[in-house]
Motif scaffolding. Structure first.
Motif, PDB file in Angstrom:
ATOM      1  N   VAL A 136       2.464  -0.068  -4.500  1.00 28.37           N
ATOM      2  CA  VAL A 136       3.867   0.537  -5.082  1.00 28.37           C
ATOM      3  C   VAL A 136       3.351   0.938  -6.563  1.00 28.37           C
ATOM      4  O   VAL A 136       2.458  -0.082  -7.082  1.00 28.37           O
ATOM      5  N   ALA A 137       3.639   2.185  -6.835  1.00 27.64           N
ATOM      6  CA  ALA A 137       3.463   2.444  -8.258  1.00 27.64           C
ATOM      7  C   ALA A 137       3.816   1.435  -9.357  1.00 27.64           C
ATOM      8  O   ALA A 137       5.006   1.219  -9.344  1.00 27.64           O
ATOM      9  N   ALA A 138       3.087   1.003 -10.188  1.00 29.28           N
ATOM     10  CA  ALA A 138       3.535   0.070 -11.238  1.00 29.28           C
ATOM     11  C   ALA A 138       2.478   0.325 -12.421  1.00 29.28           C
ATOM     12  O   ALA A 138       1.399   0.746 -12.127  1.00 29.28           O
ATOM     13  N   ALA A 143      12.955  -4.752  -6.296  1.00 34.38           N
ATOM     14  CA  ALA A 143      13.670  -3.703  -5.467  1.00 34.38           C
ATOM     15  C   ALA A 143      12.700  -2.690  -5.182  1.00 34.38           C
ATOM     16  O   ALA A 143      12.946  -2.140  -4.022  1.00 34.38           O
ATOM     17  N   ALA A 144      11.541  -2.149  -5.766  1.00 40.18           N
ATOM     18  CA  ALA A 144      10.803  -1.317  -5.226  1.00 40.18           C
ATOM     19  C   ALA A 144      10.118  -1.581  -4.308  1.00 40.18           C
ATOM     20  O   ALA A 144       9.853  -1.018  -3.046  1.00 40.18           O
ATOM     21  N   ALA A 145       9.452  -2.937  -4.041  1.00 48.32           N
ATOM     22  CA  ALA A 145       8.906  -3.566  -3.136  1.00 48.32           C
ATOM     23  C   ALA A 145       9.835  -3.630  -2.015  1.00 48.32           C
ATOM     24  O   ALA A 145       9.418  -3.380  -0.685  1.00 48.32           O
ATOM     25  N   ARG A 146      10.897  -3.962  -1.935  1.00 52.28           N
ATOM     26  CA  ARG A 146      12.015  -4.144  -0.768  1.00 52.28           C
ATOM     27  C   ARG A 146      12.145  -2.854  -0.166  1.00 52.28           C
ATOM     28  O   ARG A 146      12.525  -2.395   1.004  1.00 52.28           O
ATOM     29  N   VAL A 182       1.411  -7.214   2.329  1.00 46.21           N
ATOM     30  CA  VAL A 182       1.121  -7.409   1.034  1.00 46.21           C
ATOM     31  C   VAL A 182       1.501  -6.253   0.035  1.00 46.21           C
ATOM     32  O   VAL A 182       0.934  -5.105   0.314  1.00 46.21           O
ATOM     33  N   VAL A 183       2.296  -6.413  -0.889  1.00 42.86           N
ATOM     34  CA  VAL A 183       2.586  -5.365  -1.837  1.00 42.86           C
ATOM     35  C   VAL A 183       2.094  -5.568  -3.159  1.00 42.86           C
ATOM     36  O   VAL A 183       2.100  -6.520  -3.632  1.00 42.86           O
ATOM     37  N   VAL A 184       1.170  -4.683  -3.650  1.00 41.86           N
ATOM     38  CA  VAL A 184       0.398  -4.637  -4.658  1.00 41.86           C
ATOM     39  C   VAL A 184       0.741  -3.604  -5.613  1.00 41.86           C
ATOM     40  O   VAL A 184       1.177  -2.477  -5.012  1.00 41.86           O
ATOM     41  N   PRO A 185       0.574  -3.680  -6.990  1.00 39.23           N
ATOM     42  CA  PRO A 185       0.561  -2.238  -7.735  1.00 39.23           C
ATOM     43  C   PRO A 185      -0.341  -1.630  -7.485  1.00 39.23           C
ATOM     44  O   PRO A 185      -1.485  -1.685  -6.631  1.00 39.23           O
ATOM     45  N   SER A 186      -0.243  -0.214  -7.997  1.00 41.80           N
ATOM     46  CA  SER A 186      -1.373   0.747  -7.823  1.00 41.80           C
ATOM     47  C   SER A 186      -2.957   0.394  -8.519  1.00 41.80           C
ATOM     48  O   SER A 186      -4.026   0.813  -7.971  1.00 41.80           O
TER      49      SER A 186
END
Length: 383
Positions: A177-179, A98-101, A152-156
């Motif tokens: 994305v903060a994770a 959801a955060a990635a979208r 590309v969506v990656v965590p911090s």
């Protein structure tokens, strides 16, 4: 777009097209001549004409087309230039979908996990966190068409990195994305075991090396023997404290990647070069890297005595020696903001599209049609 044949020899099966033609010629309807009484006494005898005639043209054409499609399937046609340029969004495991979208806003893109096989995001549960991130990025870049945009969506915080920044063939939209980072797995390697072979003069250094082995692992003592005794174990570090040359078998083991530490009195080949890899606080060399002799040779720069190597008396000597003999593993965790992939790698050629499902479906339909036409022929009383 162009058509290529991956196995052109399969087109030789087109010769089988002669079989239905020969069968239809051999099994065509026979014509019987019947004599009429009124024509019996006529002197003129008509000569019958012989000509090639086919019966059941639809059945013959279906059989010919069925064999032709089978030959084409064997030849493996492929279409070059058919590329799917739809945008892709690769999500690293551990990122909330959801955060990635919400961060990317790419609703019309194809969403997939940055994991082995690149499964679709909607296909099932998320893969585990620990993934070889850098190698997966390179693999995904190689499998995508050159014109397909990639996000590309990656965590911090990233795990699974290797020794270099990934370089891809396309520009990548790098979305962080903060994770919460996953717990780091223990990567410390066990301490190496010392396998020591010495001559009488080299025995004076044994107390210091025994102390090093005890500091590393008290439960596993060092393997110690005379220089006439061969090494029995390939694991660990081999230490040669002798004025004799290193045996050829040990040199071959070092060339194959083994770790070998020799005495300062050990003769070296004439073409070797020595590079200091450890200095004490005064700048004097402690251990040298031997280049030219092959393998991972290390050499004590002086005899192992406090008078010649004062570093033996330092409390940090065992740990420093271990760092030289057993380099710590490269870090695999870094901030994602500093690991955005670069561009400059060569684009990989894309394989052609093989329309195997369509050919298989066409062959199945033609086979059913051929069976239906053949059964209709039998219902009409024909062979």
């Amino acid at each position: 777009m162009s058509l290529v044949w991956l196995f052109p020899a399969g087109l030789a099966a087109l010769a089988a097209l002669l079989l239905p033609v020969l069968i239809h010629l051999a099994r065509r309807d026979e014509q019987r001549l019947i004599d009429f009484a009124a024509l019996r006494w006529l002197s003129a005898r008509p000569r019958p004409r012989r000509r090639i005639r086919f019966d059941d043209w639809p059945l013959l054409l279906v059989r010919l087309l069925l064999l032709a499609l089978l030959a084409v399937l064997l030849a493996r046609p492929a279409l070059q230039g058919v590329e799917d340029d739809a945008p892709r969004v690769a999500v690293a495991p551990g990122v909330d979908i959801a955060a990635a979208r919400g961060a990317t806003g790419s609703g019309d893109a194809r969403w997939l996990w940055l994991a082995p096989g690149f499964p679709a995001v909607d296909a099932g549960a998320a893969p585990p966190h620990m993934q070889p991130l850098a190698s997966l990025l390179r693999e995904l870049d190689a499998t995508l068409p050159a014109g397909a945009p990639l996000t590309v969506v990656v965590p911090s915080v990233l795990d699974g990195l290797d020794a270099q920044l990934p370089r891809l063939s396309r520009a990548v939209r790098w979305q962080v994305v903060a994770a919460a980072p996953p717990a780091a797995a223990a990567t410390a390697a066990p301490p190496p075991r010392l396998h020591i072979r010495h001559d009488p003069a080299g025995a004076t250094a044994l107390p210091w090396l025994r102390a090093v082995g005890q500091a590393w692992n008290a439960a596993t003592p060092a393997d110690i023997g005379g220089d006439e005794q061969p090494f029995a174990d390939d694991a660990g570090v081999r230490v040669w404290l002798s004025a004799r040359p290193v045996p050829p078998a040990v040199q071959a083991w070092a060339r194959a990647g083994g770790r070998l530490l020799v005495d300062a009195r050990t003769p070296l080949p004439a073409d070797t070069q020595r590079l200091p890899v450890w200095h004490d606080d005064s700048g004097a060399p402690v251990i040298e890297q031997v280049a030219g002799g092959g393998g991972g040779w290390l050499r004590w720069a002086a005899p192992l005595q406090p008078a010649t190597l004062p570093v033996l008396l330092d409390a940090g000597f065992p740990q420093h020696l271990r760092d030289v003999l057993q380099a710590p593993p490269a870090p695999t965790r870094a901030l994602a903001a500093a690991m955005a992939p670069g561009r400059g790698a060569a684009a990989w050629p894309q394989p052609g599209y093989e329309p195997v499902p369509w050919l298989a479906a066409g062959i199945a339909l033609l086979f059913l049609l051929e069976r239906w036409l053949a059964s209709a022929r039998r219902r009409r009383g024909r062979p």
